[in-house]
Write an enzyme that holds these catalytic residues in place. Sequence first.
Site, PDB file in Angstrom:
ATOM      1  N   HIS A 156       2.307  80.195 -15.111  1.00  0.00           N
ATOM      2  CA  HIS A 156       0.925  80.623 -14.876  1.00  0.00           C
ATOM      3  C   HIS A 156       0.091  80.306 -16.101  1.00  0.00           C
ATOM      4  O   HIS A 156       0.603  79.898 -17.139  1.00  0.00           O
ATOM      5  CB  HIS A 156       0.848  82.111 -14.541  1.00  0.00           C
ATOM      6  CG  HIS A 156       1.183  83.029 -15.675  1.00  0.00           C
ATOM      7  ND1 HIS A 156       0.804  84.342 -15.713  1.00  0.00           N
ATOM      8  CD2 HIS A 156       1.862  82.840 -16.826  1.00  0.00           C
ATOM      9  CE1 HIS A 156       1.235  84.916 -16.824  1.00  0.00           C
ATOM     10  NE2 HIS A 156       1.883  84.019 -17.514  1.00  0.00           N
ATOM     11  N   CYS A 188      -2.683  81.331 -23.862  1.00  0.00           N
ATOM     12  CA  CYS A 188      -2.411  81.514 -22.429  1.00  0.00           C
ATOM     13  C   CYS A 188      -3.482  80.851 -21.561  1.00  0.00           C
ATOM     14  O   CYS A 188      -3.329  80.761 -20.343  1.00  0.00           O
ATOM     15  CB  CYS A 188      -2.309  82.993 -22.080  1.00  0.00           C
ATOM     16  SG  CYS A 188      -0.881  83.797 -22.839  1.00  0.00           S
ATOM     17  N   HIS A 192       2.347  78.022 -18.689  1.00  0.00           N
ATOM     18  CA  HIS A 192       3.581  78.353 -19.401  1.00  0.00           C
ATOM     19  C   HIS A 192       4.393  79.253 -18.472  1.00  0.00           C
ATOM     20  O   HIS A 192       3.857  79.804 -17.503  1.00  0.00           O
ATOM     21  CB  HIS A 192       3.288  79.062 -20.735  1.00  0.00           C
ATOM     22  CG  HIS A 192       2.594  80.372 -20.564  1.00  0.00           C
ATOM     23  ND1 HIS A 192       1.230  80.485 -20.357  1.00  0.00           N
ATOM     24  CD2 HIS A 192       3.080  81.637 -20.547  1.00  0.00           C
ATOM     25  CE1 HIS A 192       0.912  81.765 -20.238  1.00  0.00           C
ATOM     26  NE2 HIS A 192       2.021  82.491 -20.346  1.00  0.00           N
ATOM     27  N   HIS A 243       7.618  82.197 -17.420  1.00  0.00           N
ATOM     28  CA  HIS A 243       8.325  83.432 -17.745  1.00  0.00           C
ATOM     29  C   HIS A 243       9.478  83.620 -16.774  1.00  0.00           C
ATOM     30  O   HIS A 243       9.422  83.154 -15.636  1.00  0.00           O
ATOM     31  CB  HIS A 243       7.406  84.654 -17.606  1.00  0.00           C
ATOM     32  CG  HIS A 243       6.265  84.658 -18.559  1.00  0.00           C
ATOM     33  ND1 HIS A 243       6.404  85.022 -19.878  1.00  0.00           N
ATOM     34  CD2 HIS A 243       4.958  84.344 -18.389  1.00  0.00           C
ATOM     35  CE1 HIS A 243       5.228  84.938 -20.480  1.00  0.00           C
ATOM     36  NE2 HIS A 243       4.336  84.525 -19.591  1.00  0.00           N
ATOM     37  N   ASP A 271       9.416  82.175  -6.909  1.00  0.00           N
ATOM     38  CA  ASP A 271      10.397  81.578  -7.822  1.00  0.00           C
ATOM     39  C   ASP A 271      10.182  80.075  -7.989  1.00  0.00           C
ATOM     40  O   ASP A 271      10.050  79.336  -7.005  1.00  0.00           O
ATOM     41  CB  ASP A 271      11.812  81.841  -7.312  1.00  0.00           C
ATOM     42  CG  ASP A 271      12.876  81.545  -8.358  1.00  0.00           C
ATOM     43  OD1 ASP A 271      12.633  81.821  -9.558  1.00  0.00           O
ATOM     44  OD2 ASP A 271      13.953  81.040  -7.983  1.00  0.00           O
ATOM     45  N   HIS A 272      10.139  79.651  -9.249  1.00  0.00           N
ATOM     46  CA  HIS A 272       9.958  78.255  -9.635  1.00  0.00           C
ATOM     47  C   HIS A 272       8.661  77.673  -9.079  1.00  0.00           C
ATOM     48  O   HIS A 272       8.612  76.518  -8.648  1.00  0.00           O
ATOM     49  CB  HIS A 272      11.180  77.410  -9.263  1.00  0.00           C
ATOM     50  CG  HIS A 272      12.330  77.675 -10.178  1.00  0.00           C
ATOM     51  ND1 HIS A 272      13.152  78.775 -10.019  1.00  0.00           N
ATOM     52  CD2 HIS A 272      12.767  77.024 -11.277  1.00  0.00           C
ATOM     53  CE1 HIS A 272      14.055  78.777 -10.983  1.00  0.00           C
ATOM     54  NE2 HIS A 272      13.845  77.732 -11.763  1.00  0.00           N
ATOM     55  N   GLU A 324       7.080  90.927 -17.488  1.00  0.00           N
ATOM     56  CA  GLU A 324       6.810  89.536 -17.853  1.00  0.00           C
ATOM     57  C   GLU A 324       7.740  89.134 -18.993  1.00  0.00           C
ATOM     58  O   GLU A 324       8.184  87.998 -19.063  1.00  0.00           O
ATOM     59  CB  GLU A 324       5.344  89.376 -18.267  1.00  0.00           C
ATOM     60  CG  GLU A 324       4.968  87.938 -18.539  1.00  0.00           C
ATOM     61  CD  GLU A 324       3.493  87.758 -18.773  1.00  0.00           C
ATOM     62  OE1 GLU A 324       2.706  87.962 -17.822  1.00  0.00           O
ATOM     63  OE2 GLU A 324       3.109  87.411 -19.895  1.00  0.00           O
TER      64      GLU A 324
END
Length: 146
Positions: free
Chosen positions: A14, A33, A39, A41, A79-80, A124
């Site tokens: 995100h 950010c 980037h 998490h 996810d991903h 996070e």
Amino acid sequence: MILLTRKAEFSAAHFYWNDALSQQENERIFGKCANRNGHGHNYTLEVTVAGEVDPITGFVVDLKKLKDILEQEVVGVYDHRHLNLEIPDFATVIPTTENIAIAIWRRLAGKIPNATLHRVRVYEMPDLFADFYGDFGPEAEAGAGN
């Protein structure tokens, strides 16, 4: 009544950006950010449900069913993925930890049989998490409980 919590994990990318602000304002507020490339998490999700213990099974909810719901509604969707670019939940909302918790609540509300959604916690990072206990309004009341 008893509370039961199930964990799940997902990895996602995100960035923080508000189109109503200038590039300079975004960079000042969100720092690194605000990098539009994003980037990632490794998120940890905790979903807590409330209910009565079934005298036959000893469970509040069917644990496999709860795991399947988390997989279908959250992990399989997030996810991903790049949250800003791929997930409609964040088309107009910055995917902060807080907003991710709210979006997950809305995805799960009313979908867990025989229990009431009590809390969504999203980590996070190990030292940063947000808790959401539901909306407070007529829209939430219609979908928050079972």
